[in-house]
Design an enzyme around this catalytic site. Structure first.
Site, PDB file in Angstrom:
ATOM      1  N   CYS A 301       0.799  -1.234   0.000  1.00  0.00           N
ATOM      2  CA  CYS A 301       0.000   0.000   0.000  1.00  0.00           C
ATOM      3  C   CYS A 301       0.828   1.278   0.000  1.00  0.00           C
ATOM      4  O   CYS A 301       0.800   2.029  -0.978  1.00  0.00           O
ATOM      5  CB  CYS A 301      -0.919   0.002   1.221  1.00  0.00           C
ATOM      6  SG  CYS A 301      -2.093  -1.350   1.190  1.00  0.00           S
TER       7      CYS A 301
HETATM    8  N1  LIG Z   1      -2.676  -6.262   2.008  1.00  0.00           N
HETATM    9  C1  LIG Z   1      -3.124  -5.220   2.648  1.00  0.00           C
HETATM   10  O1  LIG Z   1      -2.824  -5.041   3.808  1.00  0.00           O
HETATM   11  C2  LIG Z   1      -4.054  -4.203   2.006  1.00  0.00           C
HETATM   12  C3  LIG Z   1      -4.633  -3.229   2.818  1.00  0.00           C
HETATM   13  C4  LIG Z   1      -5.507  -2.320   2.257  1.00  0.00           C
HETATM   14  C5  LIG Z   1      -5.796  -2.379   0.896  1.00  0.00           C
HETATM   15  N2  LIG Z   1      -5.206  -3.329   0.108  1.00  0.00           N
HETATM   16  C6  LIG Z   1      -5.583  -3.360  -1.302  1.00  0.00           C
HETATM   17  O2  LIG Z   1      -6.405  -4.494  -1.539  1.00  0.00           O
HETATM   18  C7  LIG Z   1      -6.159  -5.026  -2.844  1.00  0.00           C
HETATM   19  C8  LIG Z   1      -5.777  -6.494  -2.750  1.00  0.00           C
HETATM   20  O3  LIG Z   1      -4.577  -6.589  -2.004  1.00  0.00           O
HETATM   21  P1  LIG Z   1      -4.074  -7.957  -1.395  1.00  0.00           P
HETATM   22  O4  LIG Z   1      -3.001  -7.580  -0.442  1.00  0.00           O
HETATM   23  O5  LIG Z   1      -5.201  -8.785  -0.895  1.00  0.00           O
HETATM   24  O6  LIG Z   1      -3.466  -8.655  -2.715  1.00  0.00           O
HETATM   25  P2  LIG Z   1      -3.001 -10.186  -2.869  1.00  0.00           P
HETATM   26  O7  LIG Z   1      -2.002 -10.203  -3.954  1.00  0.00           O
HETATM   27  O8  LIG Z   1      -2.661 -10.760  -1.531  1.00  0.00           O
HETATM   28  O9  LIG Z   1      -4.315 -10.935  -3.342  1.00  0.00           O
HETATM   29  C9  LIG Z   1      -4.939 -10.694  -4.556  1.00  0.00           C
HETATM   30  C10 LIG Z   1      -5.545 -11.995  -5.052  1.00  0.00           C
HETATM   31  O10 LIG Z   1      -6.265 -11.701  -6.247  1.00  0.00           O
HETATM   32  C11 LIG Z   1      -6.114 -12.816  -7.123  1.00  0.00           C
HETATM   33  N3  LIG Z   1      -6.452 -12.390  -8.476  1.00  0.00           N
HETATM   34  C12 LIG Z   1      -5.750 -11.602  -9.326  1.00  0.00           C
HETATM   35  N4  LIG Z   1      -6.442 -11.438 -10.461  1.00  0.00           N
HETATM   36  C13 LIG Z   1      -7.601 -12.115 -10.337  1.00  0.00           C
HETATM   37  C14 LIG Z   1      -8.722 -12.323 -11.171  1.00  0.00           C
HETATM   38  N5  LIG Z   1      -8.813 -11.804 -12.396  1.00  0.00           N
HETATM   39  N6  LIG Z   1      -9.725 -13.084 -10.680  1.00  0.00           N
HETATM   40  C15 LIG Z   1      -9.662 -13.645  -9.454  1.00  0.00           C
HETATM   41  N7  LIG Z   1      -8.634 -13.491  -8.633  1.00  0.00           N
HETATM   42  C16 LIG Z   1      -7.616 -12.724  -9.053  1.00  0.00           C
HETATM   43  C17 LIG Z   1      -4.660 -13.220  -6.923  1.00  0.00           C
HETATM   44  O11 LIG Z   1      -4.418 -14.533  -7.354  1.00  0.00           O
HETATM   45  C18 LIG Z   1      -4.517 -13.068  -5.394  1.00  0.00           C
HETATM   46  O12 LIG Z   1      -4.855 -14.260  -4.728  1.00  0.00           O
HETATM   47  C19 LIG Z   1      -5.084  -4.141  -3.462  1.00  0.00           C
HETATM   48  O13 LIG Z   1      -5.678  -3.136  -4.211  1.00  0.00           O
HETATM   49  C20 LIG Z   1      -4.419  -3.523  -2.244  1.00  0.00           C
HETATM   50  O14 LIG Z   1      -3.833  -2.276  -2.544  1.00  0.00           O
HETATM   51  C21 LIG Z   1      -4.358  -4.255   0.645  1.00  0.00           C
END
Ligand SMILES: NC(=O)c1ccc[n+]([C@@H]2O[C@H](COP(=O)([O-])OP(=O)(O)OC[C@H]3O[C@@H](n4cnc5c(N)ncnc54)[C@H](O)[C@@H]3O)[C@@H](O)[C@H]2O)c1
Length: 463
Positions: A301
């Site tokens: 982030c």
């Molecule tokens: N990790 C954090 O602490 C956090 C906190 C706040 C916001 N975010 C935001 O949340 C969002 C997700 O982050 P995350 O950390 O969970 O990412 P991540 O990489 O851990 O998980 C994303 C998942 O999406 C899947 N994916 C990708 N394309 C796909 C598709 N077309 N169909 C289905 N699944 C698909 C991936 O395989 C993966 O499992 C991002 O925008 C991030 O900026 C993350």
């Protein structure tokens, strides 16, 4: 699921179909019968899916990563802080994972939690959002609620997501806009994720959920859906306002961390302890919130999201100078760590080239199993480039192979025989480490996190 009357009967019906749909879905949510789809079962999506499942909702998780789907369906976990019993409890509640988007047709609400990284030019990479939207569109049904949670620039929901959903669906459905919706409408909202990985002080359901719908009905439905699992929802006037809210929160952190990082460099030069200063300033009961310096920004982030806004701002001929400056200071921190290790070794009449350096902690912050954008990876590469012989220890990573920006191919070294290293470098202050012992048994400890606070030794070099 929504009761799917055949599509033609919608059109012929003289009933105010949309109002009925909204009240039907709201009542299903209240009774925890609404079928919830969570797309993207990563650090954000999986805990969210589990929260809905725990609260009694029928939940289906969607991911394109087959290994994640199989692991979950076998009752296993791939995220350190999510335990196997938690997954198994959800499985017993009916939670399943799948890669088949056709299953979306039976869902009532679809929540998208896919990644939003930067591309090689440091610009927003929306390919995961557009890819997901293209996969959802052919299966979209009237009355469904689609919510985007991925962090992104203001405008993404209405300028990127909605057009793909409208263009790609087979039924000619349109997102409900203004006060209008009919039997050919679906509902769209944005609601940012605010999780703080590793933070045990606030329960997830106590973190208020900000929601902005494309129209009032979408806001109302999204508010009801989140209200079922979060103690407080905060409605804003549009998806863009909700998108901007998330960016403001992260930019606030990024800029303030840059400020303390810069002041740390000055304090080091002046012989002052920045940690002591921050602690003293924190006693002010108003107007001051502490931020802490470190070896550089990490995580998905804070190092990434601000640049979504700087990119979008250019469309408005606007330069976000605070973001650029903070980025410059924060991205320079690993180089400061490299210099500090070099200078500390120099004091011991040793060169970086050929010295054995043990890096403690790879995760981007303490007590988590997340390597994304971790400054430790940059620091290891910088040390290696200077000829240092680098090992690492991190209880969360038995090995580290290839990532998007690195290819380290290293294995975790046990924490014994610390005297063999010329320098032990604390990059991540995991709670499990026994810092007293580490200092006692090492020749030299460079500490980027103030992990050795309270330990008095000339071996410690603050960094
Ligand atoms: N990790 C954090 O602490 C956090 C906190 C706040 C916001 N975010 C935001 O949340 C969002 C997700 O982050 P995350 O950390 O969970 O990412 P991540 O990489 O851990 O998980 C994303 C998942 O999406 C899947 N994916 C990708 N394309 C796909 C598709 N077309 N169909 C289905 N699944 C698909 C991936 O395989 C993966 O499992 C991002 O925008 C991030 O900026 C993350």
């Amino acid at each position: 699921m929504l009761e799917f009357v055949s599509y033609s009967s919608y059109i012929m019906s003289s009933q105010p179909v949309s109002a009925t749909r909204v009240s039907e879905l709201k009542s299903k949510i209240e009774q925890r019968q609404a079928k919830v789809a969570v797309i993207g079962l990563g650090y954000v999506g999986l805990p969210l899916a589990l929260l809905y499942s725990e609260s009694g909702f029928p939940v289906t998780g969607f991911d394109i990563d087959q290994r994640k789907v199989s692991t979950l369906n076998a009752g296993g976990s791939y995220i350190f802080r999510i335990t196997v019993p938690e997954i198994q409890r959800a499985r017993n509640q009916g939670f399943t994972a799948t890669s088949e988007y056709a299953q979306l047709e039976t869902m009532d609400a679809i929540i998208i939690c896919v990644p939003t990284p930067l591309n090689e030019y440091h610009e927003p990479d929306l390919s995961y959002i557009t890819g997901t939207a293209e996969s959802i569109a052919p299966h979209l049904q009237p009355g469904q609620l689609v919510i985007l949670e991925s962090t992104t620039y203001p405008g993404t929901t209405e300028e990127v997501l909605v057009p793909i959903l409208e263009k790609g669906n087979r039924l000619g459905l349109k997102a409900a806009r203004g006060g209008d919706s009919d039997g050919k409408s679906f509902f769209v909202a944005f609601s940012p994720e605010r999780e703080d990985p590793g933070n045990q002080t606030v329960a997830r359901r106590d973190i208020p959920k900000v929601v902005g719908g494309v129209n009032p009905q979408a806001s109302e439905l999204a508010g009801a859906l989140y209200g079922a699992i979060f103690n407080r929802t905060v409605q804003v006037s549009s998806p863009a306002a909700a998108e901007m809210t998330k960016l403001l929160e992260n930019i606030y952190r990024c800029v303030n961390i840059a400020l303390v990082n810069e002041l740390k460099l000055l304090c080091l030069r002046m012989g002052l302890d920045i940690w002591e200063v921050i602690e003293a300033a924190s006693t002010k009961p108003f107007g001051f919130h502490p931020f802490y310096p470190g070896p550089g920004l990490g995580g998905h982030c804070i190092p990434v999201d601000p640049f979504y806004l700087s990119w979008k701002a250019k469309e408005w001929d606007f330069h976000t100078r605070f973001i650029e400056l903070a980025g410059e200071i924060n991205s320079n921190m690993p180089y400061h760590v490299l210099d500090s290790v070099g200078r500390a070794l120099n004091q011991h009449k040793k060169a970086l080239n050929g010295s054995k350096v043990l890096v403690l902690g790879l995760a981007y912050k303490k007590d988590i199993d997340d390597l994304r954008e971790s400054p430790a990876l940059t620091i290891i590469e910088l040390l290696q480039k200077e000829g240092a012989l680098v090992s690492y220890n991190d209880p969360y990573f038995p090995e580290v192979g290839r990532g998007r920006k690195y290819d380290l191919q290293m294995k975790c070294t046990p924490l014994d025989n610390l005297a063999q290293y010329d320098c032990v470098l604390i990059v991540t202050d995991h709670s499990d480490y026994d810092y007293e012992r580490i200092v006692r048994e090492s020749n030299l400890v460079v500490d980027t996190r103030n992990a050795t606070r309270g330990i008095h030794s000339t071996k410690i070099v603050p960094c």
